[in-house]
Design a protein around this motif. Structure first.
Motif, PDB file in Angstrom:
ATOM      1  N   ILE A  71       0.862  -1.177   0.000  1.00 54.06           N
ATOM      2  CA  ILE A  71       0.000   0.000   0.000  1.00 54.06           C
ATOM      3  C   ILE A  71       0.900   1.229   0.000  1.00 54.06           C
ATOM      4  O   ILE A  71       1.795   1.347   0.836  1.00 54.06           O
ATOM      5  N   THR A  72       0.703   2.111  -0.964  1.00 55.40           N
ATOM      6  CA  THR A  72       1.492   3.334  -1.037  1.00 55.40           C
ATOM      7  C   THR A  72       0.587   4.539  -0.866  1.00 55.40           C
ATOM      8  O   THR A  72      -0.625   4.452  -1.011  1.00 55.40           O
ATOM      9  N   MET A  73       1.212   5.677  -0.564  1.00 55.72           N
ATOM     10  CA  MET A  73       0.465   6.912  -0.378  1.00 55.72           C
ATOM     11  C   MET A  73       0.701   7.817  -1.569  1.00 55.72           C
ATOM     12  O   MET A  73       1.752   7.768  -2.200  1.00 55.72           O
ATOM     13  N   SER A  74      -0.262   8.652  -1.844  1.00 62.66           N
ATOM     14  CA  SER A  74      -0.097   9.629  -2.915  1.00 62.66           C
ATOM     15  C   SER A  74       0.776  10.781  -2.410  1.00 62.66           C
ATOM     16  O   SER A  74       1.034  10.912  -1.215  1.00 62.66           O
ATOM     17  N   ALA A  75       1.212  11.622  -3.322  1.00 63.06           N
ATOM     18  CA  ALA A  75       2.045  12.765  -2.944  1.00 63.06           C
ATOM     19  C   ALA A  75       1.287  13.714  -2.025  1.00 63.06           C
ATOM     20  O   ALA A  75       1.859  14.295  -1.101  1.00 63.06           O
ATOM     21  N   GLN A  76       0.007  13.867  -2.243  1.00 65.28           N
ATOM     22  CA  GLN A  76      -0.815  14.734  -1.401  1.00 65.28           C
ATOM     23  C   GLN A  76      -0.875  14.193   0.031  1.00 65.28           C
ATOM     24  O   GLN A  76      -0.776  14.953   0.990  1.00 65.28           O
ATOM     25  N   MET A  77      -1.022  12.893   0.181  1.00 68.59           N
ATOM     26  CA  MET A  77      -1.063  12.294   1.511  1.00 68.59           C
ATOM     27  C   MET A  77       0.291  12.417   2.205  1.00 68.59           C
ATOM     28  O   MET A  77       0.369  12.686   3.401  1.00 68.59           O
ATOM     29  N   LEU A  78       1.362  12.206   1.464  1.00 64.47           N
ATOM     30  CA  LEU A  78       2.693  12.302   2.037  1.00 64.47           C
ATOM     31  C   LEU A  78       2.988  13.721   2.499  1.00 64.47           C
ATOM     32  O   LEU A  78       3.586  13.931   3.559  1.00 64.47           O
ATOM     33  N   ALA A  79       2.543  14.710   1.736  1.00 62.64           N
ATOM     34  CA  ALA A  79       2.771  16.109   2.109  1.00 62.64           C
ATOM     35  C   ALA A  79       1.982  16.500   3.348  1.00 62.64           C
ATOM     36  O   ALA A  79       2.389  17.400   4.086  1.00 62.64           O
ATOM     37  N   SER A  80       0.862  15.848   3.604  1.00 58.20           N
ATOM     38  CA  SER A  80       0.040  16.209   4.763  1.00 58.20           C
ATOM     39  C   SER A  80       0.464  15.495   6.041  1.00 58.20           C
ATOM     40  O   SER A  80      -0.071  15.785   7.106  1.00 58.20           O
ATOM     41  N   GLN A  81       1.419  14.565   5.974  1.00 55.73           N
ATOM     42  CA  GLN A  81       1.880  13.855   7.164  1.00 55.73           C
ATOM     43  C   GLN A  81       2.783  14.763   7.994  1.00 55.73           C
ATOM     44  O   GLN A  81       3.586  15.509   7.457  1.00 55.73           O
ATOM     45  N   PRO A  82       2.666  14.695   9.346  1.00 59.67           N
ATOM     46  CA  PRO A  82       3.513  15.547  10.175  1.00 59.67           C
ATOM     47  C   PRO A  82       4.973  15.082  10.151  1.00 59.67           C
ATOM     48  O   PRO A  82       5.256  13.894  10.040  1.00 59.67           O
ATOM     49  N   THR A  83       5.882  16.033  10.244  1.00 63.01           N
ATOM     50  CA  THR A  83       7.304  15.727  10.286  1.00 63.01           C
ATOM     51  C   THR A  83       7.786  15.809  11.732  1.00 63.01           C
ATOM     52  O   THR A  83       7.046  16.228  12.627  1.00 63.01           O
ATOM     53  N   LEU A  84       9.031  15.425  11.981  1.00 62.25           N
ATOM     54  CA  LEU A  84       9.582  15.519  13.334  1.00 62.25           C
ATOM     55  C   LEU A  84       9.598  16.960  13.815  1.00 62.25           C
ATOM     56  O   LEU A  84       9.372  17.233  14.991  1.00 62.25           O
ATOM     57  N   GLN A  85       9.863  17.882  12.917  1.00 65.09           N
ATOM     58  CA  GLN A  85       9.870  19.295  13.299  1.00 65.09           C
ATOM     59  C   GLN A  85       8.477  19.721  13.752  1.00 65.09           C
ATOM     60  O   GLN A  85       8.334  20.473  14.718  1.00 65.09           O
TER      61      GLN A  85
END
Length: 92
Positions: free
Chosen positions: A33-47
């Motif tokens: 299962i992979t995520m789209s670019a839009q989903m990846l951009a909306s994921q929180p980062t460590l910062q």
């Protein structure tokens, strides 16, 4: 627009867009299962995770972490005082 996952099935050599992870696993339990670019951009980062929260969030955390236990203690103390007063062996 609903976010869609990309379901990659190696057994069938197919890729399909699905609405949920469960839908993908129902088609093929061994699928990737992979995520789209839009989903990846909306994921929180460590910062984002370790950044200083805004003041309203800090206020809510303070109320929950300090205010709620103090309130519970005071309510329990009040009930205990009333119960001890009503059950005391001495005349009122």
């Amino acid at each position: 627009m609903a976010l869609k996952y990309l379901c990659l099935s190696l057994a069938n050599n197919t890729q399909t867009e699905v609405n949920s992870i469960a839908e993908c696993l129902a088609q093929d339990p061994a699928a990737y299962i992979t995520m789209s670019a839009q989903m990846l951009a909306s994921q929180p980062t460590l910062q984002d995770i370790f950044s200083i929260p805004i003041s309203s969030d800090l206020q809510n955390m303070w109320e929950l972490g300090f205010g709620l236990p103090v309130l519970c203690y005071l309510v329990a103390w009040g009930y205990g005082t009333v119960i001890n007063f009503l059950t005391s062996p001495y005349p009122h």
